[in-house]
Design a protein around this motif. Structure first.
Motif, PDB file in Angstrom:
ATOM      1  N   UNK A  29      -7.838  32.549 -11.184  1.00  0.00           N
ATOM      2  CA  UNK A  29      -9.161  31.975 -11.411  1.00  0.00           C
ATOM      3  C   UNK A  29     -10.177  32.430 -10.373  1.00  0.00           C
ATOM      4  N   UNK A  30      -9.737  32.542  -9.132  1.00  0.00           N
ATOM      5  CA  UNK A  30     -10.634  33.011  -8.079  1.00  0.00           C
ATOM      6  C   UNK A  30     -11.050  34.462  -8.330  1.00  0.00           C
ATOM      7  N   UNK A  31     -10.111  35.292  -8.733  1.00  0.00           N
ATOM      8  CA  UNK A  31     -10.444  36.686  -9.045  1.00  0.00           C
ATOM      9  C   UNK A  31     -11.353  36.782 -10.268  1.00  0.00           C
ATOM     10  N   UNK A  32     -11.099  35.945 -11.267  1.00  0.00           N
ATOM     11  CA  UNK A  32     -11.953  35.923 -12.456  1.00  0.00           C
ATOM     12  C   UNK A  32     -13.379  35.505 -12.087  1.00  0.00           C
ATOM     13  N   UNK A  33     -13.486  34.487 -11.244  1.00  0.00           N
ATOM     14  CA  UNK A  33     -14.811  34.029 -10.798  1.00  0.00           C
ATOM     15  C   UNK A  33     -15.547  35.148 -10.064  1.00  0.00           C
ATOM     16  N   UNK A  34     -14.847  35.817  -9.158  1.00  0.00           N
ATOM     17  CA  UNK A  34     -15.471  36.912  -8.406  1.00  0.00           C
ATOM     18  C   UNK A  34     -15.883  38.058  -9.327  1.00  0.00           C
ATOM     19  N   UNK A  35     -15.054  38.357 -10.318  1.00  0.00           N
ATOM     20  CA  UNK A  35     -15.382  39.431 -11.253  1.00  0.00           C
ATOM     21  C   UNK A  35     -16.602  39.119 -12.103  1.00  0.00           C
ATOM     22  N   UNK A  36     -16.674  37.879 -12.597  1.00  0.00           N
ATOM     23  CA  UNK A  36     -17.833  37.487 -13.418  1.00  0.00           C
ATOM     24  C   UNK A  36     -19.095  37.465 -12.563  1.00  0.00           C
ATOM     25  N   UNK A  37     -18.970  36.993 -11.324  1.00  0.00           N
ATOM     26  CA  UNK A  37     -20.122  36.993 -10.419  1.00  0.00           C
ATOM     27  C   UNK A  37     -20.622  38.403 -10.168  1.00  0.00           C
ATOM     28  N   UNK A  38     -19.704  39.312  -9.929  1.00  0.00           N
ATOM     29  CA  UNK A  38     -20.087  40.705  -9.693  1.00  0.00           C
ATOM     30  C   UNK A  38     -20.766  41.307 -10.921  1.00  0.00           C
ATOM     31  N   UNK A  39     -20.209  41.049 -12.093  1.00  0.00           N
ATOM     32  CA  UNK A  39     -20.818  41.573 -13.321  1.00  0.00           C
ATOM     33  C   UNK A  39     -22.204  40.981 -13.537  1.00  0.00           C
ATOM     34  N   UNK A  40     -22.364  39.691 -13.230  1.00  0.00           N
ATOM     35  CA  UNK A  40     -23.679  39.058 -13.378  1.00  0.00           C
ATOM     36  C   UNK A  40     -24.705  39.640 -12.436  1.00  0.00           C
ATOM     37  N   UNK A  41     -24.306  39.880 -11.198  1.00  0.00           N
ATOM     38  CA  UNK A  41     -25.237  40.466 -10.227  1.00  0.00           C
ATOM     39  C   UNK A  41     -25.626  41.889 -10.623  1.00  0.00           C
ATOM     40  N   UNK A  61     -18.446  28.017 -15.092  1.00  0.00           N
ATOM     41  CA  UNK A  61     -17.310  27.474 -15.836  1.00  0.00           C
ATOM     42  C   UNK A  61     -15.995  27.922 -15.198  1.00  0.00           C
ATOM     43  N   UNK A  62     -15.882  29.208 -14.875  1.00  0.00           N
ATOM     44  CA  UNK A  62     -14.657  29.725 -14.256  1.00  0.00           C
ATOM     45  C   UNK A  62     -14.432  29.092 -12.884  1.00  0.00           C
ATOM     46  N   UNK A  63     -15.505  28.928 -12.135  1.00  0.00           N
ATOM     47  CA  UNK A  63     -15.391  28.326 -10.809  1.00  0.00           C
ATOM     48  C   UNK A  63     -14.971  26.862 -10.923  1.00  0.00           C
ATOM     49  N   UNK A  64     -15.554  26.147 -11.862  1.00  0.00           N
ATOM     50  CA  UNK A  64     -15.183  24.751 -12.068  1.00  0.00           C
ATOM     51  C   UNK A  64     -13.734  24.608 -12.494  1.00  0.00           C
ATOM     52  N   UNK A  65     -13.277  25.491 -13.367  1.00  0.00           N
ATOM     53  CA  UNK A  65     -11.880  25.444 -13.802  1.00  0.00           C
ATOM     54  C   UNK A  65     -10.934  25.741 -12.639  1.00  0.00           C
ATOM     55  N   UNK A  66     -11.310  26.674 -11.779  1.00  0.00           N
ATOM     56  CA  UNK A  66     -10.480  27.001 -10.620  1.00  0.00           C
ATOM     57  C   UNK A  66     -10.397  25.830  -9.657  1.00  0.00           C
ATOM     58  N   UNK A  67     -11.524  25.182  -9.406  1.00  0.00           N
ATOM     59  CA  UNK A  67     -11.532  24.018  -8.511  1.00  0.00           C
ATOM     60  C   UNK A  67     -10.713  22.886  -9.130  1.00  0.00           C
ATOM     61  N   UNK A  68     -10.840  22.680 -10.436  1.00  0.00           N
ATOM     62  CA  UNK A  68     -10.049  21.643 -11.106  1.00  0.00           C
ATOM     63  C   UNK A  68      -8.554  21.945 -10.994  1.00  0.00           C
ATOM     64  N   UNK A  69      -8.165  23.213 -11.122  1.00  0.00           N
ATOM     65  CA  UNK A  69      -6.763  23.593 -10.945  1.00  0.00           C
ATOM     66  C   UNK A  69      -6.287  23.324  -9.522  1.00  0.00           C
ATOM     67  N   UNK A  70      -7.140  23.596  -8.550  1.00  0.00           N
ATOM     68  CA  UNK A  70      -6.771  23.339  -7.162  1.00  0.00           C
ATOM     69  C   UNK A  70      -6.548  21.849  -6.932  1.00  0.00           C
ATOM     70  N   UNK A  71      -7.471  21.011  -7.408  1.00  0.00           N
ATOM     71  CA  UNK A  71      -7.320  19.568  -7.230  1.00  0.00           C
ATOM     72  C   UNK A  71      -6.114  19.047  -8.004  1.00  0.00           C
ATOM     73  N   UNK A  72      -5.926  19.546  -9.213  1.00  0.00           N
ATOM     74  CA  UNK A  72      -4.786  19.108 -10.008  1.00  0.00           C
ATOM     75  C   UNK A  72      -3.457  19.473  -9.365  1.00  0.00           C
TER      76      UNK A  72
END
Length: 81
Positions: A29-41, A61-72
């Motif tokens: 999820x962290x890699x997905x978030x970084x990839x989407x951020x890079x593509x957006x920039x 959305x990807x960042x929120x899902x990653x944080x939710x996975x971490x808390x879970x």
């Protein structure tokens, strides 16, 4: 050269607290978030603001899902360690 048995033991003791990754989806999820951020920039830089906005929303959305996975994962394994 003789090996120092106590030195090897001390070295292994440094890494005793390291546990294997319990939820492999968090790094993914962290890699997905970084990839989407890079593509957006990149989209913003190229002048495609509509695509950039969509990618930034997908990043949230990807960042929120990653944080939710971490808390879970922390909640699930919290009492078991």
């Amino acid at each position: 050269m003789a090996s120092n048995e106590s030195g090897a033991t001390q070295y292994e003791d440094l890494f005793d607290h390291k546990k294997p990754v319990k939820n492999p989806l968090v790094p993914i999820g962290a890699l997905l978030t970084a990839g989407v951020l890079t593509a957006g920039l990149i989209s913003f830089r190229q002048g495609n603001s509509q695509l950039g906005q969509k990618l930034m929303r997908a990043r949230v959305v990807a960042q929120g899902a990653t944080v939710a996975l971490m808390f879970g994962t922390a909640y699930y394994y919290g009492d078991k360690l």
